[in-house]
Write an enzyme that holds these catalytic residues in place. Sequence first.
Site, PDB file in Angstrom:
ATOM      1  N   ILE A  47       0.633  -1.488   0.181  1.00  0.00           N
ATOM      2  CA  ILE A  47       0.130   0.013   0.202  1.00  0.00           C
ATOM      3  C   ILE A  47       1.053   0.987  -0.074  1.00  0.00           C
ATOM      4  O   ILE A  47       1.576   1.112   1.246  1.00  0.00           O
ATOM      5  CB  ILE A  47      -1.060   0.150   1.707  1.00  0.00           C
ATOM      6  CG1 ILE A  47      -1.619  -1.426   1.500  1.00  0.00           C
ATOM      7  CG2 ILE A  47      -1.862   1.003   0.858  1.00  0.00           C
ATOM      8  CD1 ILE A  47      -2.291  -1.991  -0.071  1.00  0.00           C
ATOM      9  N   HIS A  49       0.741   4.294   1.630  1.00  0.00           N
ATOM     10  CA  HIS A  49      -0.322   5.040   2.188  1.00  0.00           C
ATOM     11  C   HIS A  49      -0.039   6.408   1.795  1.00  0.00           C
ATOM     12  O   HIS A  49       0.435   7.104   1.806  1.00  0.00           O
ATOM     13  CB  HIS A  49       0.428   4.819   3.568  1.00  0.00           C
ATOM     14  CG  HIS A  49       0.579   3.314   4.370  1.00  0.00           C
ATOM     15  ND1 HIS A  49      -1.162   2.988   4.300  1.00  0.00           N
ATOM     16  CD2 HIS A  49       0.996   2.245   4.375  1.00  0.00           C
ATOM     17  CE1 HIS A  49      -0.490   1.658   4.483  1.00  0.00           C
ATOM     18  NE2 HIS A  49       0.396   0.927   4.415  1.00  0.00           N
TER      19      HIS A  49
HETATM   20  C1  LIG Z   1       3.682  -6.998   7.618  1.00  0.00           C
HETATM   21  C2  LIG Z   1       4.017  -5.987   7.189  1.00  0.00           C
HETATM   22  C3  LIG Z   1       3.275  -5.135   5.963  1.00  0.00           C
HETATM   23  C4  LIG Z   1       4.020  -3.487   4.676  1.00  0.00           C
HETATM   24  N1  LIG Z   1       2.964  -2.391   4.558  1.00  0.00           N
HETATM   25  C5  LIG Z   1       3.511  -1.882   4.492  1.00  0.00           C
HETATM   26  C6  LIG Z   1       2.234  -1.329   3.240  1.00  0.00           C
HETATM   27  O1  LIG Z   1       1.767  -1.398   2.601  1.00  0.00           O
HETATM   28  N2  LIG Z   1       3.081  -0.050   2.630  1.00  0.00           N
HETATM   29  C7  LIG Z   1       4.641   0.650   3.143  1.00  0.00           C
HETATM   30  O2  LIG Z   1       4.933   1.457   3.139  1.00  0.00           O
HETATM   31  N3  LIG Z   1       5.371   0.244   4.336  1.00  0.00           N
HETATM   32  C8  LIG Z   1       4.547  -1.450   4.520  1.00  0.00           C
HETATM   33  N4  LIG Z   1       5.606  -2.249   5.224  1.00  0.00           N
HETATM   34  C9  LIG Z   1       6.547  -1.764   5.355  1.00  0.00           C
HETATM   35  C10 LIG Z   1       7.797  -2.049   3.876  1.00  0.00           C
HETATM   36  O3  LIG Z   1       7.548  -2.930   3.844  1.00  0.00           O
HETATM   37  C11 LIG Z   1       8.809  -1.624   4.391  1.00  0.00           C
HETATM   38  O4  LIG Z   1       9.451  -0.306   5.751  1.00  0.00           O
HETATM   39  C12 LIG Z   1      10.253  -1.593   3.219  1.00  0.00           C
HETATM   40  O5  LIG Z   1       9.995  -2.597   2.222  1.00  0.00           O
HETATM   41  C13 LIG Z   1      11.790  -2.024   4.062  1.00  0.00           C
HETATM   42  O6  LIG Z   1      12.606  -1.713   2.547  1.00  0.00           O
HETATM   43  P1  LIG Z   1      14.701  -2.410   3.197  1.00  0.00           P
HETATM   44  O7  LIG Z   1      14.592  -1.318   1.758  1.00  0.00           O
HETATM   45  O8  LIG Z   1      14.216  -0.831   4.430  1.00  0.00           O
HETATM   46  O9  LIG Z   1      13.948  -3.727   4.089  1.00  0.00           O
HETATM   47  P2  LIG Z   1      14.382  -4.406   2.946  1.00  0.00           P
HETATM   48  O10 LIG Z   1      13.634  -4.922   1.747  1.00  0.00           O
HETATM   49  O11 LIG Z   1      14.356  -5.960   4.243  1.00  0.00           O
HETATM   50  O12 LIG Z   1      16.168  -4.750   2.556  1.00  0.00           O
HETATM   51  C14 LIG Z   1      16.974  -4.814   3.445  1.00  0.00           C
HETATM   52  C15 LIG Z   1      17.969  -5.421   2.511  1.00  0.00           C
HETATM   53  O13 LIG Z   1      19.214  -5.816   3.304  1.00  0.00           O
HETATM   54  C16 LIG Z   1      20.102  -6.965   2.682  1.00  0.00           C
HETATM   55  N5  LIG Z   1      21.419  -7.231   4.098  1.00  0.00           N
HETATM   56  C17 LIG Z   1      20.796  -7.780   5.531  1.00  0.00           C
HETATM   57  N6  LIG Z   1      21.832  -7.406   5.332  1.00  0.00           N
HETATM   58  C18 LIG Z   1      22.771  -7.580   5.349  1.00  0.00           C
HETATM   59  C19 LIG Z   1      24.043  -7.614   5.163  1.00  0.00           C
HETATM   60  N7  LIG Z   1      24.802  -7.502   6.339  1.00  0.00           N
HETATM   61  N8  LIG Z   1      24.658  -7.793   4.313  1.00  0.00           N
HETATM   62  C20 LIG Z   1      24.355  -7.580   3.008  1.00  0.00           C
HETATM   63  N9  LIG Z   1      22.966  -7.047   2.728  1.00  0.00           N
HETATM   64  C21 LIG Z   1      22.053  -7.643   3.861  1.00  0.00           C
HETATM   65  C22 LIG Z   1      18.638  -8.092   2.662  1.00  0.00           C
HETATM   66  O14 LIG Z   1      18.796  -8.724   2.384  1.00  0.00           O
HETATM   67  C23 LIG Z   1      17.954  -7.574   2.356  1.00  0.00           C
HETATM   68  O15 LIG Z   1      17.769  -7.345   0.713  1.00  0.00           O
HETATM   69  C24 LIG Z   1       5.542  -3.257   5.444  1.00  0.00           C
HETATM   70  C25 LIG Z   1       5.776  -4.136   6.379  1.00  0.00           C
HETATM   71  C26 LIG Z   1       5.357  -5.123   6.531  1.00  0.00           C
HETATM   72  C27 LIG Z   1       6.422  -6.551   7.546  1.00  0.00           C
END
Ligand SMILES: Cc1cc2nc3c(=O)[nH]c(=O)nc-3n(C[C@H](O)[C@H](O)[C@H](O)COP(=O)(O)OP(=O)(O)OC[C@H]3O[C@@H](n4cnc5c(N)ncnc54)[C@H](O)[C@@H]3O)c2cc1C
Length: 479
Positions: A47, A49
């Site tokens: 979503i 938001h």
């Molecule tokens: C159930 C649920 C529902 C949600 N719904 C929404 C929504 O509808 N709308 C919204 O805006 N947000 C939503 N969110 C939040 C949103 O999904 C997250 O904020 C977002 O996907 C986070 O992205 P990121 O890149 O920070 O983390 P991630 O997508 O987890 O990426 C982090 C990356 O870092 C890598 N990594 C980790 N450790 C290491 C390491 N030591 N070395 C190298 N790489 C590493 C991982 O492999 C991963 O690929 C939701 C989350 C959840 C769990």
Amino acid sequence: MYDVAIIGAGITGCSLAYELGKYNVKAIVIEKENDVSVGTTKANSAIVHGGYDPETGTLMAKYNVAGNERIKELCGKLDVPYKQIGALVCAFSEEEVKHVEALKERGIANGVPGLEVWDQAKVREEEPNISDEVVAALYSPTTGIVSPWELAIALAETAATNGVEFMLNAEVTNITKAGDVYTVETPAGNVEAKYICNAAGVYADKVNEYVCKKSFTILPNKGEYYLLDKSQGSLVNHVIFQCPNEKGKGVLVSPTVHGNLIVGPDSQPSAADDLSTTTEGLNFVRTTALKSVPTINYRESIRNFAGVRARTAVHDFFIFEDKEQKGFFNISGMASPGLTSAPAIAVDLVKMLGESGLELVEKENVVDTRKVNRFKHMSHEERAALIKENPLYGKIICRCETVTEGEIVDALHRPIVPTSIDGIKRRCNAGMGRCQGGFCGPRVQEIIARELNMPLEDVYQDRVGTVIITGETKEGGAK
Ligand SMILES: Cc1cc2nc3c(=O)[nH]c(=O)nc-3n(C[C@H](O)[C@H](O)[C@H](O)COP(=O)(O)OP(=O)(O)OC[C@H]3O[C@@H](n4cnc5c(N)ncnc54)[C@H](O)[C@@H]3O)c2cc1C
């Protein structure tokens, strides 16, 4: 030596890579998995938001509203599935009507446009399948739905086209600092960089503590879902929320950009890598959603999945340069609305890097558009022209989703090369349909092996180690 090393290739890392790609900055994204967008970014509610939910004055409120606008623009430019369908937050009692009105006021304070409180008659008119128990609802017209993994992939591909490097299969296991230079250690080799941006999602606290003092703790929290067949995809027209509570935004019912219906999530403390679904979690999701939309037909469920939130005790994002380790930036605590917010955070993070001393000279000739062939959505004439140009577009590989060999081959020759069946699924939708890849999976596996010239048994389902076949069962079998 790199100017900037970004750790993590989810929506946070890919958004930052995309923004940095516009400057003469030598940047690299280091990701532990074999593809981008395989962490929380691939498993959430999808979503965009509106921004009425976060407390006014928080980073969540600021970046949610800015990100909502930004995603719309990016999806248009980079050819990512997105629809602004609006949301309803349902009130089931007079008490909840007050809650919904308070959300409207908060939304106005956060800068969310167009919020209205609808009475029961208006709600029923717009959503005929909603429960009779709904007495009013907050309408948020700017809420949208998106394909989260396609957005991250599009940002990563564009960044790579503009010169940002991606190092996959490279888990960061330690970081050291000598003078102004960080050394990031991975089994795939070490990387030296002047600036580090930690976007490691549920592992961000661990990565931070390789070189900085502990300043936040991630409290992983899992949410489980149902994904239903397209037969249920038009049951509702908006994203249907219940009133948020202390556990989060609650269980929603929503169409997806691919035409399915998504129902979930629940909220349970979990391990960072716990992607299991459970009877209790799914029962809770199922019964809670029926309160809003009583006619959901769960027999049409095609998949259950779970995603893990990177929550902290503070319930806000942590976006800061470490006080002691200059040049080390955290973009963490990226719980919801992290997906919506990440593209806006990236814009500000580039400014923060500049303020910290990174030289930001804009590149000439930056590529800022992208086009993907989606055979399913083409007219008859467009299809005929494409097949004439490349006959592989005349071979349907995924019958559920009408995905052609041409689209799969194209995905395998784009800047971030997928090496798994799910990598193709995230790019082309092959395997997203009712049979969930039962028919097309082996064909996709063969195409990947052929195009990338790799042994069939090295083509995994998803992450490294998700083996599908181990080799031929009989030596000298028919070739
Ligand atoms: C159930 C649920 C529902 C949600 N719904 C929404 C929504 O509808 N709308 C919204 O805006 N947000 C939503 N969110 C939040 C949103 O999904 C997250 O904020 C977002 O996907 C986070 O992205 P990121 O890149 O920070 O983390 P991630 O997508 O987890 O990426 C982090 C990356 O870092 C890598 N990594 C980790 N450790 C290491 C390491 N030591 N070395 C190298 N790489 C590493 C991982 O492999 C991963 O690929 C939701 C989350 C959840 C769990």
